[in-house]
Every structure is written in structure tokens, then in C-alpha cells.
Design a protein around this motif. Structure first.
Motif, short mmCIF file in Angstrom:
data_model
loop_
_atom_site.label_atom_id
_atom_site.label_comp_id
_atom_site.label_asym_id
_atom_site.label_seq_id
_atom_site.Cartn_x
_atom_site.Cartn_y
_atom_site.Cartn_z
N PHE A 3 0.86 -1.17 0.00
CA PHE A 3 0.00 0.00 0.00
C PHE A 3 0.89 1.22 0.00
N THR A 116 -3.06 -4.18 -0.08
CA THR A 116 -3.82 -4.57 1.10
C THR A 116 -4.53 -3.36 1.67
N TYR A 117 -5.49 -3.62 2.54
CA TYR A 117 -6.33 -2.55 3.06
C TYR A 117 -5.60 -1.69 4.09
N ASP A 118 -5.82 -0.38 4.01
CA ASP A 118 -5.39 0.55 5.03
C ASP A 118 -6.37 1.71 5.04
N LYS A 119 -6.94 2.01 6.20
CA LYS A 119 -8.00 3.00 6.30
C LYS A 119 -7.55 4.40 5.90
N ARG A 121 -5.63 5.16 3.33
CA ARG A 121 -5.46 5.28 1.89
C ARG A 121 -6.73 5.85 1.27
N PHE A 125 -11.60 0.29 -2.02
CA PHE A 125 -11.10 -1.09 -1.99
C PHE A 125 -12.19 -2.06 -2.42
N ASP A 127 -13.67 -6.14 -2.68
CA ASP A 127 -13.70 -7.29 -1.79
C ASP A 127 -12.34 -8.01 -1.93
N PRO A 128 -11.91 -8.74 -0.89
CA PRO A 128 -10.61 -9.42 -0.98
C PRO A 128 -10.62 -10.57 -1.98
N GLU A 222 -2.83 -10.56 6.36
CA GLU A 222 -3.41 -9.60 5.43
C GLU A 222 -4.26 -10.27 4.35
N TYR A 225 -6.46 -6.80 -2.30
CA TYR A 225 -7.61 -6.09 -2.84
C TYR A 225 -7.24 -5.40 -4.16
N ILE A 227 -7.87 -1.89 -6.14
CA ILE A 227 -8.20 -0.53 -5.69
C ILE A 227 -8.62 0.34 -6.88
#
Length: 280
Positions: A3, A116-119, A121, A125, A127-128, A222, A225, A227
């Protein structure tokens, strides 16, 4: 997992505009453009940014981009085109740490590059689509055996990744954030670095050569995803439909076996050599 960290708006724009093949046209990301193209029967162009220096997710085979993410991304849009959509996909090679800024600047529509997810960013996003973890890779003869042994050591990670964040969390670590993972691995091989933090599937590819080993302790669990730009709901809704179908398909299992099976096959060795600059 990958990310991108925040950079200044000016630097982001400069970096995005300098991307090969991306600086001259805006990505077709607005719902109004997509709707107009759909109504006219014209394919909706989707530009996907990726950084092909991270096997088995993505790497270069001569000049061709290959890997799990490439196969998966193509599968998603093949599925959509067989189910009422009309997309034309173009893959754009770029440095990983510029992909988010390129999305925000409408230079590309999607990022598929082990994200990967990070709030924090500022992107949308999906779904995984795959599970992973951050792990530590060291040379096979290293006396580093646990996370505690990393204190005060020289640790490499790819710039803008969660691996870099994990490295910065290690007490006294001398962290080197490196743009190209191949450069990081060359530094590890030359003992200029004591360890490199990366995604577990990537680490397994390197360890399969017999030159490296992975520490048992995982630093971070982790998921991966796709994006897109915030607000690009129409495209992401379609992507999520395709991801659900992909996750439920036998093709996913076949791709996982193809790209993530931990073997010493020639394809694994070649991908690893290419990433470390040792391709013959």
C-alpha cells in the motif's frame, strides 16, 4: 503487503504524469463516461496500474507482464465481458509507490499489484481476492532466527508497502525503503541488508531457490484487494461481482497452484532470478 504512503499533492502529480503511457490521457473512470460508452456499444477502457517486480504476484517475462495478479485481473474482465459488460483492458507498468497517486489523478482506473487494506489510503477497496501475510526473509546462513533478533539490524522493504511499516515498528531497526524489490533482494544477497520484509508468497518464491529462509513468526496477517478512485462505484461494483465469481471458481485454485506452489521449478527460479537481477 503493498500500500502506498502519503506524498505531497505536487509530488504525486509529477510522479503520475511521468508514468510511461499514462501521462497523455485520462482514465475512463467516471460513471457518465462509462454509461455513454455502454449506450453507444463502444468498449469502456479500463487502465490497470501494476508494478511487475514482485513475483509471483507480478513480474516481467522478457517484456511481458506475468503473474497471479495479471492472470486474475484478465480473468475478472473476461468474466464481465461474458456477462453483459463491454470492457477493454490495458495494463500499465509503473513504480508501485506511484499507483495510488496515478489513480487519484485519473491516470489509471484500477490498481492490481498485491494491495492490502489501510483506512488511511484515499482509494476505494474491492472485496478481498487472496490471503497473505508479512514475513521476514534472511540469507540461509543468517544467525537471525526470531523477530527479536531484528532489533538494530539493517532491514529492507519495498517503498510504500506494509512491509515498510512493519520494518519501522521494529526497535532500533535501520530501515531502507527501496523502490524496486529486485534491488532489495540483491542487497540482501550481498549482505548489505540483514533481512527483507515482504509478502509470504513472494518470500516462498525466493526461499525455494535454497539461498534464503523465512522466519517462522508472521508480522502481519493480510488480504489482497483491487483498488480504484474513491467514488468509482460503478466500476468497483462490477469488479466485486467478478471477484465473487473468481473466488468461487475452480480457476482460482488452478492459478494459485500455478503461481504460488512452492517448488523449485525452472519457472520459479527464472522469476526469482529476474527479480534479483540475476537472470541468465
Amino acid at each position: 503487503m503493498k500500500f502506498t504512503k502519503s506524498v505531497s499533492a505536487v509530488l504525486s502529480c509529477v510522479m503520475a504524469l511521468s508514468l510511461t503511457g499514462c501521462g497523455s490521457s485520462s482514465a475512463a473512470s467516471s460513471s457518465s463516461t462509462a454509461a455513454a460508452d455502454k449506450a453507444s456499444g463502444k468498449p469502456v477502457e479500463v487502465i490497470i496500474g501494476t508494478s511487475p517486480d514482485y513475483p509471483p504476484y507480478e513480474s516481467l517475462d522478457n517484456e511481458d507482464m506475468v503473474g497471479f495478479d495479471i492472470d486474475m485481473g484478465n480473468w475478472l474482465f473476461d468474466y464481465l465481458n461474458k456477462n453483459g459488460y463491454n470492457y477493454k483492458v490495458t495494463w500499465s507498468q509503473m513504480s508501485f509507490d506511484t499507483i495510488i497517486s496515478a489513480i487519484q489523478a485519473d491516470q489509471v482506473d484500477l490498481g492490481i499489484s498485491g494491495f492490502t487494506y489501510d483506512k488511511d489510503r484515499k482509494v476505494l477497496f474491492s472485496d478481498p481476492y487472496f490471503d497473505s501475510a508479512e514475513v521476514v526473509l534472511v540469507n540461509k546462513n543468517s544467525d537471525i532466527t526470531t523477530k527479536d533478533d531484528l532489533k538494530g539490524k539493517k532491514i529492507g522493504a519495498q517503498l510504500g508497502t506494509t512491509g515498510e511499516t512493519c520494518a519501522n515498528d521494529i526497535e532500533g531497526a535501520q530501515v531502507q525503503a527501496i523502490e524496486d524489490m529486485g534491488v532489495a533482494m540483491a542487497s540482501l544477497k550481498a549482505n548489505s541488508l540483514d533481512a527483507v520484509i515482504m509478502d509470504e508468497p513472494v518470500a516462498k518464491q525466493y526461499a525455494a531457490t535454497g539461498d534464503y529462509k523465512i522466519l517462522d513468526e508472521k508480522l502481519l496477517e493480510e488480504e489482497n484487494y483491487v483498488i480504484a478512485k474513491e467514488g468509482n462505484i460503478e466500476l468497483m461494483d462490477a469488479v466485486n461481482k467478478a471477484i465473487k465469481a473468481f473466488n468461487d471458481s475452480d480457476d482460482k485454485e488452478k492459478m494459485v497452484e500455478k503461481w504460488f506452489a512452492n517448488t523449485d521449478s525452472s519457472s520459479t527460479a527464472e522469476a526469482t532470478a529476474a527479480a534479483t537481477g540475476d537472470a541468465q
